[in-house]
Design an enzyme around this catalytic site. Structure first.
Site, PDB file in Angstrom:
ATOM      1  N   LYS A 139     -12.926  -1.437   6.678  1.00 13.84           N
ATOM      2  CA  LYS A 139     -12.506  -2.015   7.538  1.00 13.84           C
ATOM      3  C   LYS A 139     -12.906  -1.990   8.770  1.00 13.84           C
ATOM      4  O   LYS A 139     -13.625  -2.963   9.419  1.00 13.84           O
ATOM      5  CB  LYS A 139     -10.924  -2.068   7.410  1.00 13.84           C
ATOM      6  CG  LYS A 139     -10.391  -2.770   6.094  1.00 13.84           C
ATOM      7  CD  LYS A 139      -9.476  -1.719   5.332  1.00 13.84           C
ATOM      8  CE  LYS A 139      -8.818  -2.089   4.150  1.00 13.84           C
ATOM      9  NZ  LYS A 139      -8.952  -3.267   3.486  1.00 13.84           N
TER      10      LYS A 139
ATOM     11  N   TRP B 262       0.786  -1.303   0.024  1.00 16.10           N
ATOM     12  CA  TRP B 262      -0.155   0.092   0.011  1.00 16.10           C
ATOM     13  C   TRP B 262       0.934   1.244   0.045  1.00 16.10           C
ATOM     14  O   TRP B 262       0.474   2.232  -0.744  1.00 16.10           O
ATOM     15  CB  TRP B 262      -1.070  -0.122   1.063  1.00 16.10           C
ATOM     16  CG  TRP B 262      -2.125  -1.042   0.837  1.00 16.10           C
ATOM     17  CD1 TRP B 262      -2.215  -2.129   1.419  1.00 16.10           C
ATOM     18  CD2 TRP B 262      -2.907  -0.917  -0.239  1.00 16.10           C
ATOM     19  NE1 TRP B 262      -3.476  -2.928   0.944  1.00 16.10           N
ATOM     20  CE2 TRP B 262      -3.940  -2.211  -0.151  1.00 16.10           C
ATOM     21  CE3 TRP B 262      -3.303   0.048  -0.990  1.00 16.10           C
ATOM     22  CZ2 TRP B 262      -4.831  -2.581  -0.904  1.00 16.10           C
ATOM     23  CZ3 TRP B 262      -4.477  -0.283  -2.055  1.00 16.10           C
ATOM     24  CH2 TRP B 262      -5.135  -1.546  -2.055  1.00 16.10           C
TER      25      TRP B 262
ATOM     26  N   ASP C 232      -1.939   6.872   6.238  1.00 16.83           N
ATOM     27  CA  ASP C 232      -3.038   6.015   5.620  1.00 16.83           C
ATOM     28  C   ASP C 232      -3.518   5.140   6.868  1.00 16.83           C
ATOM     29  O   ASP C 232      -2.673   4.131   7.286  1.00 16.83           O
ATOM     30  CB  ASP C 232      -2.531   5.245   4.486  1.00 16.83           C
ATOM     31  CG  ASP C 232      -3.454   4.254   3.983  1.00 16.83           C
ATOM     32  OD1 ASP C 232      -4.610   4.104   4.532  1.00 16.83           O
ATOM     33  OD2 ASP C 232      -3.326   3.627   2.964  1.00 16.83           O
TER      34      ASP C 232
END
Lengths: 359, 359
Positions: free
Chosen positions: A195, A102, A171
């Site tokens: 999530k 990511w 993030d």
């Protein structure tokens, strides 16, 4: 259906109580005779939903007034572009840490927008890990330092955040609300909701107001944090149902002891699972022990065939979503906020049984 | 609750059958034991949902293979930026028509990105209207011509689309699936879902593949149509629940005779309402008779006080969402695909009664 345990990495398990309430409300929200899915975003009902969503988030994370909270669209992937578009000015450099899949995507996107300096790279390290704050060598005058708090794919997580001179940009998609954090250390936090916060299609942005205010003048309005701040997240029609679910999820977290309770339970869930992984040599954790994620527990078996067998037998037993990301293989148990402790115990039992039969 | 008639301009009424099915599925989709809200976007269940959503849209609109269909986020407002970012190259000019509030926003955003030529401007015309195709004087070699098919706020709609040499780019948010169109005339169509397709937070993009392919190389990946085409709308996590609802809505439209039936019913609904407006001088339509929208029927009363009284008495009688947009005032009945003919008759009755009492 109650025997299903959902280990999906995202979109991921939501609290059963939240789903039941959403189901109950689906055709008629609060006696209006209209679904939240059909309500105007300017209606008093929806305005109250969005206000409570923000209030709950501010309370849970202790977000000061000097930060704006935004409900946007586009996922963390869009923030990979919006962060540098808003915070990285001509002639400046942004520092990035490359801790895995990511972070790598965030870096690639930022490089299309401005000067990027990757000041630490643990992407190839095995066991997987994130950099230690002490390893970082920040660029003097950097616009910001970007980190990926939890690498959902590799299962490596920052346990201690760096404290650079430049604003910290994070993030936080796969760990927001999983533990207490000190907001003051961050200039910008962004998170896809799918999530720990709600469904996919909603992105939460927490940004220091002075940073948003000073964004370059020439970016399109829709990409300016300040435009969304000015309009109270109604610069354009928000993803209303996602905001509504986030309101329910944050209420659920609050009613169960807030982040302190969440953190304790998440640590307990992760501890039980890593303990089972470490018990014998049969399972091997893929993340460095100092950086093991409390959210995404990644592990291997001796062969891909055995991993395949594990995932499919587990699924047949109602333990779904345990296959690792297709880019790395292996196994991964995503145990976000809504995932129950008893579900972890069920996985541990399955692991022990699987080992007995195949060890 | 069944007595409520939802005239909201968007997010707007959804078919009751769709809401009931979504409610039924909310905790357990197709026997998986998992909600669509919690399913991985890579799961076979969700992949099948997204495939059917695309198949249904392609069938309803007769979209040829030379066009891609994308499920994105960010609303039409984000497309105001993405259209010029992808289709307007350095040194080129894009033609725009200024037909009202939404066109104006599209123009303002495009001007931040490249050269814009407004080749027709009816924004200030009263009664409100859109340009006639014959009025347009396109720029030679223009990258594209942008139109707003239906101005949701003013209630003016293009009845005949222009046929320029340059590709036609259309914001179809508030009318997509309301009538048959000839896709071949368009280079790019985009639509926020929250009127005729589903909930807010989902954007449908229909783009000619050759145009997407030739986008400038330097834009961020997340904003490139081609990146989303290459990834089958899974460049990042899609707004899964919105795609699921779009699948149900398009199925609903198909099962009821497709666009031909929709168009017939929409024209009938609009005709009955405009007929009531024109019956006496008590109500006055705000759009030019040749450009009256079948989706957003806008009208005035003699004073603002009377309009206020109309909206609040209507709401008390279960006819909700009739206030005009706050920027223009007046009254507006949004009667999208899911809005029933009988609901229009109920409004007509209310209008007649209100006139008797206040005329």
């Amino acid at each position: 259906m109650s025997h299903i345990l959902n280990f999906n990495p995202g979109p991921a398990i939501l609290p059963k109580e939240v789903l039941l309430e959403a189901q109950n409300d689906l055709l008629d929200y609060a006696g209006t005779g209209i679904s939240v899915l059909e309500s105007s975003h300017r209606s008093p009902e929806f305005v109250a939903i969005q206000e409570e969503a923000e209030t709950n988030l501010r309370a849970l994370l202790a977000i000061p007034d000097s930060y704006a909270v935004l409900f946007l669209q586009g996922g963390a992937s869009q923030q990979f572009a919006l962060a540098p578009m808003n915070l990285l000015h001509d002639g400046q450099t942004a520092d990035y840490t490359n801790s895995g899949a990511w972070a790598k995507k965030a870096i690639a996107e930022a490089k299309r927008i401005g000067n990027v300096n990757v000041i630490a790279d643990t992407n190839e390290d095995r066991p997987t890990r994130v950099p230690d704050p002490g390893e970082l060598d920040p660029t003097p005058g950097a616009a910001y330092l970007h980190i990926t708090c939890n690498e959902t794919i590799s299962g490596a997580q920052w346990k201690t955040f760096p404290n650079p001179e430049a604003p910290l940009v994070a993030d936080m998609s796969s760990e927001i609300l999983s533990r207490k954090i000190d907001i003051d250390r961050f200039g910008l936090i962004y998170a896809g909701a799918q999530k720990n916060l709600g469904p996919s299609g909603l992105t939460v942005v927490i940004v220091r107001k002075d940073l948003a205010e000073n964004a370059p003048a020439d970016i399109p309005a829709i990409f300016r944090y300040q435009a969304h701040i000015d309009a109270g997240s109604m610069f354009n029609t928000p993803p209303c149902f996602g905001v509504y679910l986030l309101m329910l999820v944050t209420r659920w977290v609050e009613q169960r002891g807030g982040l302190a309770a969440r953190q304790r339970i998440n640590e307990e869930k992760a501890a039980r699972l890593y303990c089972a992984i470490d018990a014998t040599g049969f399972y091997r954790g893929t993340a460095h022990i100092a950086h093991r994620s409390t959210m995404n527990v990644t592990f291997n078996l001796s062969t891909e065939e055995l991993e395949e067998q594990f995932a499919s037998e587990a699924a047949a037993a109602g333990l779904k979503g345990l296959k690792g990301h297709r880019s790395v293989g292996g196994l991964r148990a995503s145990i976000y906020n809504a995932f129950p402790l008893e579900g972890v115990d069920a996985l541990v039992s399955f692991m022990q049984d699987f080992e007995r039969r195949n060890g």
